[in-house]
Motif scaffolding. Sequence first.
Motif, PDB file in Angstrom:
ATOM      1  N   PHE A   5      44.697  37.992  39.281  1.00 15.22           N
ATOM      2  CA  PHE A   5      45.126  36.652  39.677  1.00 15.22           C
ATOM      3  C   PHE A   5      43.995  35.664  39.438  1.00 15.22           C
ATOM      4  O   PHE A   5      42.862  35.910  39.831  1.00 15.22           O
ATOM      5  CB  PHE A   5      45.497  36.669  41.170  1.00 15.22           C
ATOM      6  N   GLU A   6      44.341  34.566  38.764  1.00 13.91           N
ATOM      7  CA  GLU A   6      43.388  33.475  38.590  1.00 13.91           C
ATOM      8  C   GLU A   6      44.025  32.177  39.053  1.00 13.91           C
ATOM      9  O   GLU A   6      45.189  31.913  38.752  1.00 13.91           O
ATOM     10  CB  GLU A   6      42.955  33.344  37.120  1.00 13.91           C
ATOM     11  N   LEU A   7      43.237  31.400  39.790  1.00 12.84           N
ATOM     12  CA  LEU A   7      43.643  30.070  40.240  1.00 12.84           C
ATOM     13  C   LEU A   7      42.669  29.084  39.624  1.00 12.84           C
ATOM     14  O   LEU A   7      41.451  29.197  39.828  1.00 12.84           O
ATOM     15  CB  LEU A   7      43.608  29.989  41.770  1.00 12.84           C
ATOM     16  N   VAL A   8      43.213  28.150  38.853  1.00 14.00           N
ATOM     17  CA  VAL A   8      42.389  27.225  38.083  1.00 14.00           C
ATOM     18  C   VAL A   8      42.841  25.791  38.347  1.00 14.00           C
ATOM     19  O   VAL A   8      44.034  25.529  38.486  1.00 14.00           O
ATOM     20  CB  VAL A   8      42.546  27.530  36.565  1.00 14.00           C
ATOM     21  N   THR A   9      41.872  24.864  38.414  1.00 12.24           N
ATOM     22  CA  THR A   9      42.163  23.431  38.453  1.00 12.24           C
ATOM     23  C   THR A   9      41.561  22.826  37.186  1.00 12.24           C
ATOM     24  O   THR A   9      40.801  23.491  36.488  1.00 12.24           O
ATOM     25  CB  THR A   9      41.545  22.745  39.687  1.00 12.24           C
ATOM     26  N   PRO A  10      41.845  21.554  36.893  1.00 14.36           N
ATOM     27  CA  PRO A  10      41.205  20.940  35.728  1.00 14.36           C
ATOM     28  C   PRO A  10      39.676  20.941  35.822  1.00 14.36           C
ATOM     29  O   PRO A  10      38.990  20.938  34.809  1.00 14.36           O
ATOM     30  CB  PRO A  10      41.752  19.509  35.735  1.00 14.36           C
ATOM     31  N   ALA A  11      39.151  20.992  37.032  1.00 11.34           N
ATOM     32  CA  ALA A  11      37.700  20.916  37.225  1.00 11.34           C
ATOM     33  C   ALA A  11      36.986  22.261  37.180  1.00 11.34           C
ATOM     34  O   ALA A  11      35.837  22.341  36.762  1.00 11.34           O
ATOM     35  CB  ALA A  11      37.392  20.222  38.548  1.00 11.34           C
ATOM     36  N   LYS A  12      37.681  23.347  37.651  1.00 13.02           N
ATOM     37  CA  LYS A  12      36.947  24.620  37.756  1.00 13.02           C
ATOM     38  C   LYS A  12      37.870  25.807  37.950  1.00 13.02           C
ATOM     39  O   LYS A  12      39.047  25.664  38.277  1.00 13.02           O
ATOM     40  CB  LYS A  12      35.961  24.567  38.915  1.00 13.02           C
ATOM     41  N   LEU A  13      37.300  26.997  37.801  1.00 11.74           N
ATOM     42  CA  LEU A  13      37.961  28.241  38.152  1.00 11.74           C
ATOM     43  C   LEU A  13      37.747  28.442  39.649  1.00 11.74           C
ATOM     44  O   LEU A  13      36.620  28.556  40.105  1.00 11.74           O
ATOM     45  CB  LEU A  13      37.356  29.409  37.362  1.00 11.74           C
ATOM     46  N   VAL A  14      38.828  28.433  40.411  1.00 11.57           N
ATOM     47  CA  VAL A  14      38.738  28.533  41.867  1.00 11.57           C
ATOM     48  C   VAL A  14      38.686  29.988  42.319  1.00 11.57           C
ATOM     49  O   VAL A  14      37.931  30.358  43.209  1.00 11.57           O
ATOM     50  CB  VAL A  14      39.940  27.818  42.534  1.00 11.57           C
ATOM     51  N   ARG A  15      39.475  30.850  41.668  1.00  9.88           N
ATOM     52  CA  ARG A  15      39.599  32.240  42.090  1.00  9.88           C
ATOM     53  C   ARG A  15      39.895  33.114  40.886  1.00  9.88           C
ATOM     54  O   ARG A  15      40.667  32.739  40.030  1.00  9.88           O
ATOM     55  CB  ARG A  15      40.777  32.297  43.067  1.00  9.88           C
ATOM     56  N   SER A  16      39.285  34.281  40.839  1.00  9.89           N
ATOM     57  CA  SER A  16      39.587  35.285  39.812  1.00  9.89           C
ATOM     58  C   SER A  16      39.353  36.638  40.458  1.00  9.89           C
ATOM     59  O   SER A  16      38.213  37.012  40.718  1.00  9.89           O
ATOM     60  CB  SER A  16      38.680  35.104  38.590  1.00  9.89           C
ATOM     61  N   GLU A  17      40.453  37.351  40.750  1.00 10.98           N
ATOM     62  CA  GLU A  17      40.324  38.612  41.470  1.00 10.98           C
ATOM     63  C   GLU A  17      41.555  39.481  41.254  1.00 10.98           C
ATOM     64  O   GLU A  17      42.595  39.005  40.815  1.00 10.98           O
ATOM     65  CB  GLU A  17      40.130  38.359  42.963  1.00 10.98           C
ATOM     66  N   ASP A  18      41.415  40.761  41.567  1.00 10.80           N
ATOM     67  CA  ASP A  18      42.533  41.692  41.529  1.00 10.80           C
ATOM     68  C   ASP A  18      43.133  41.778  42.927  1.00 10.80           C
ATOM     69  O   ASP A  18      42.410  41.970  43.910  1.00 10.80           O
ATOM     70  CB  ASP A  18      42.073  43.068  41.060  1.00 10.80           C
ATOM     71  N   VAL A  19      44.458  41.608  43.003  1.00 15.14           N
ATOM     72  CA  VAL A  19      45.165  41.599  44.284  1.00 15.14           C
ATOM     73  C   VAL A  19      46.417  42.471  44.178  1.00 15.14           C
ATOM     74  O   VAL A  19      46.775  42.935  43.090  1.00 15.14           O
ATOM     75  CB  VAL A  19      45.544  40.158  44.697  1.00 15.14           C
ATOM     76  N   HIS A  20      47.114  42.650  45.310  1.00 18.56           N
ATOM     77  CA  HIS A  20      48.351  43.429  45.315  1.00 18.56           C
ATOM     78  C   HIS A  20      49.527  42.576  44.837  1.00 18.56           C
ATOM     79  O   HIS A  20      50.299  42.985  43.971  1.00 18.56           O
ATOM     80  CB  HIS A  20      48.633  43.982  46.710  1.00 18.56           C
ATOM     81  N   MET A  21      49.686  41.365  45.430  1.00 19.59           N
ATOM     82  CA  MET A  21      50.828  40.507  45.125  1.00 19.59           C
ATOM     83  C   MET A  21      50.477  39.057  45.427  1.00 19.59           C
ATOM     84  O   MET A  21      49.673  38.779  46.308  1.00 19.59           O
ATOM     85  CB  MET A  21      52.048  40.909  45.967  1.00 19.59           C
ATOM     86  N   VAL A  22      51.129  38.144  44.686  1.00 14.71           N
ATOM     87  CA  VAL A  22      50.973  36.717  44.940  1.00 14.71           C
ATOM     88  C   VAL A  22      52.363  36.105  45.010  1.00 14.71           C
ATOM     89  O   VAL A  22      53.221  36.404  44.174  1.00 14.71           O
ATOM     90  CB  VAL A  22      50.147  36.025  43.830  1.00 14.71           C
ATOM     91  N   VAL A  23      52.596  35.254  46.023  1.00 13.11           N
ATOM     92  CA  VAL A  23      53.847  34.512  46.144  1.00 13.11           C
ATOM     93  C   VAL A  23      53.525  33.056  45.811  1.00 13.11           C
ATOM     94  O   VAL A  23      52.621  32.459  46.400  1.00 13.11           O
ATOM     95  CB  VAL A  23      54.456  34.634  47.557  1.00 13.11           C
ATOM     96  N   VAL A  24      54.268  32.511  44.835  1.00 16.08           N
ATOM     97  CA  VAL A  24      53.992  31.181  44.288  1.00 16.08           C
ATOM     98  C   VAL A  24      55.141  30.234  44.634  1.00 16.08           C
ATOM     99  O   VAL A  24      56.307  30.618  44.517  1.00 16.08           O
ATOM    100  CB  VAL A  24      53.825  31.267  42.753  1.00 16.08           C
ATOM    101  N   PRO A  25      54.827  28.974  45.029  1.00 15.14           N
ATOM    102  CA  PRO A  25      55.885  28.003  45.315  1.00 15.14           C
ATOM    103  C   PRO A  25      56.412  27.378  44.018  1.00 15.14           C
ATOM    104  O   PRO A  25      55.996  26.301  43.598  1.00 15.14           O
ATOM    105  CB  PRO A  25      55.186  26.960  46.196  1.00 15.14           C
ATOM    106  N   GLY A  26      57.331  28.065  43.361  1.00 19.62           N
ATOM    107  CA  GLY A  26      57.897  27.568  42.102  1.00 19.62           C
ATOM    108  C   GLY A  26      58.808  26.380  42.318  1.00 19.62           C
ATOM    109  O   GLY A  26      59.332  26.165  43.417  1.00 19.62           O
ATOM    110  N   ALA A  27      59.008  25.610  41.266  1.00 16.54           N
ATOM    111  CA  ALA A  27      59.868  24.431  41.340  1.00 16.54           C
ATOM    112  C   ALA A  27      61.308  24.805  41.713  1.00 16.54           C
ATOM    113  O   ALA A  27      62.003  24.042  42.372  1.00 16.54           O
ATOM    114  CB  ALA A  27      59.848  23.683  40.009  1.00 16.54           C
ATOM    115  N   GLU A  28      61.749  26.008  41.321  1.00 16.75           N
ATOM    116  CA  GLU A  28      63.112  26.473  41.614  1.00 16.75           C
ATOM    117  C   GLU A  28      63.164  27.378  42.834  1.00 16.75           C
ATOM    118  O   GLU A  28      64.199  27.976  43.118  1.00 16.75           O
ATOM    119  CB  GLU A  28      63.674  27.215  40.400  1.00 16.75           C
TER     120      GLU A  28
END
Length: 85
Positions: A5-28
């Motif tokens: 899992f990687e979390l990125v903003t235009p300014a920087k890499l916020v997070r880069s790690e191995d995880v079990h699961m991620v729940v994302v707030p999708g548009a749908e």
Amino acid sequence: MALHFELVTPAKLVRSEDVHMVVVPGAEGEFGVLEGHAPFMSTIRDGAVQVYKTEGGAPETIEVRGGFAEVGDKGLTVLAEHVEG
């Protein structure tokens, strides 16, 4: 098996790690991603990304605003316009 899992903003890499699961707030609606998920891309709405480091563990919550999520061969990348905190 772990999901990368990687979390990125235009300014920087916020997070880069191995995880079990991620729940994302999708548009749908919210969607969960585990290792081996089929490739796809979605816009995301303002809300909380929930990161489960272990199966059955309590999630860590990260507030994001806008952006995209992409699931590919290398895992899940969330490109957020803004991350709170």
